[in-house]
Motif scaffolding. Structure first.
Motif, mmCIF file in Angstrom:
data_model
loop_
_atom_site.group_PDB
_atom_site.id
_atom_site.type_symbol
_atom_site.label_atom_id
_atom_site.label_comp_id
_atom_site.label_asym_id
_atom_site.label_seq_id
_atom_site.Cartn_x
_atom_site.Cartn_y
_atom_site.Cartn_z
ATOM 1 N N GLU A 1 -73.881 -94.485 1.690
ATOM 2 C CA GLU A 1 -74.404 -94.969 0.411
ATOM 3 C C GLU A 1 -75.510 -94.053 -0.112
ATOM 4 O OE1 GLU A 1 -75.342 -99.155 0.131
ATOM 5 O OE2 GLU A 1 -73.894 -99.554 1.742
ATOM 6 N N LEU A 2 -76.308 -93.523 0.791
ATOM 7 C CA LEU A 2 -77.367 -92.595 0.401
ATOM 8 C C LEU A 2 -76.770 -91.369 -0.264
ATOM 9 C CD1 LEU A 2 -80.307 -91.492 0.477
ATOM 10 C CD2 LEU A 2 -79.763 -90.642 2.769
ATOM 11 N N PHE A 3 -75.784 -90.782 0.378
ATOM 12 C CA PHE A 3 -75.168 -89.569 -0.153
ATOM 13 C C PHE A 3 -74.359 -89.865 -1.410
ATOM 14 C CE2 PHE A 3 -76.054 -88.690 4.277
ATOM 15 C CZ PHE A 3 -76.756 -87.496 4.153
ATOM 16 N N ASP A 4 -73.711 -91.022 -1.453
ATOM 17 C CA ASP A 4 -72.955 -91.409 -2.646
ATOM 18 C C ASP A 4 -73.881 -91.586 -3.844
ATOM 19 O OD1 ASP A 4 -70.637 -91.365 -1.172
ATOM 20 O OD2 ASP A 4 -70.500 -93.554 -0.950
ATOM 21 N N ALA A 5 -75.056 -92.164 -3.616
ATOM 22 C CA ALA A 5 -76.005 -92.381 -4.719
ATOM 23 C C ALA A 5 -76.437 -91.055 -5.325
ATOM 24 C CB ALA A 5 -77.217 -93.164 -4.222
ATOM 25 N N TRP A 6 -76.659 -90.040 -4.490
ATOM 26 C CA TRP A 6 -77.058 -88.728 -4.988
ATOM 27 C C TRP A 6 -75.890 -88.009 -5.642
ATOM 28 C CZ3 TRP A 6 -81.711 -86.247 -5.447
ATOM 29 C CH2 TRP A 6 -82.805 -86.922 -4.910
ATOM 30 N N ALA A 7 -74.684 -88.218 -5.141
ATOM 31 C CA ALA A 7 -73.513 -87.543 -5.703
ATOM 32 C C ALA A 7 -73.142 -88.103 -7.063
ATOM 33 C CB ALA A 7 -72.326 -87.683 -4.748
ATOM 34 N N GLU A 8 -73.331 -89.394 -7.276
ATOM 35 C CA GLU A 8 -72.969 -90.046 -8.533
ATOM 36 C C GLU A 8 -73.909 -89.670 -9.666
ATOM 37 O OE1 GLU A 8 -72.888 -94.201 -7.743
ATOM 38 O OE2 GLU A 8 -71.210 -94.024 -6.338
#
Length: 98
Positions: free
Chosen positions: A73-80
């Motif tokens: 979720e951490l990495f997804d938040a930055w990718a989005e």
């Protein structure tokens, strides 16, 4: 920061020390010195502002323990979001950069 404001900051730090409350000092905002104080299940960001004001923000744990998969979720938040989230900071207190 004038002497009175500096005295306010120093008095606060001395109070934290006497209470054995762990903290760190950071410079995350223009015109402010931040103190991040740690309490069980929470941390507090206290900003001593150049104009004499003090801002306090609390971050509390929901008490939920998650597994390693939650890290995605951490990495997804930055990718989005291609822009830098406002107020994002690295572990050392400096501004986060993409």
């Amino acid at each position: 920061m004038t002497t009175d404001r500096f005295d306010k900051l120093l008095a606060f730090l001395e109070r934290l020390d006497k209470a054995h409350i762990p903290y760190r000092i950071a410079h995350q905002r223009d015109e402010a010195v931040s103190v991040v104080a740690f309490a069980p299940g929470a941390y507090w960001e206290i900003d001593f502002l150049a104009d004499g004001g003090v801002d306090v923000e609390r971050y509390r744990s929901r008490g939920e323990i998650e597994g390693e998969s939650a890290l995605e979720e951490l990495f997804d938040a930055w990718a989005e979001d291609e822009s830098e989230p406002e107020g994002a900071v690295k572990n050392d207190g400096s501004a986060a950069r993409k």
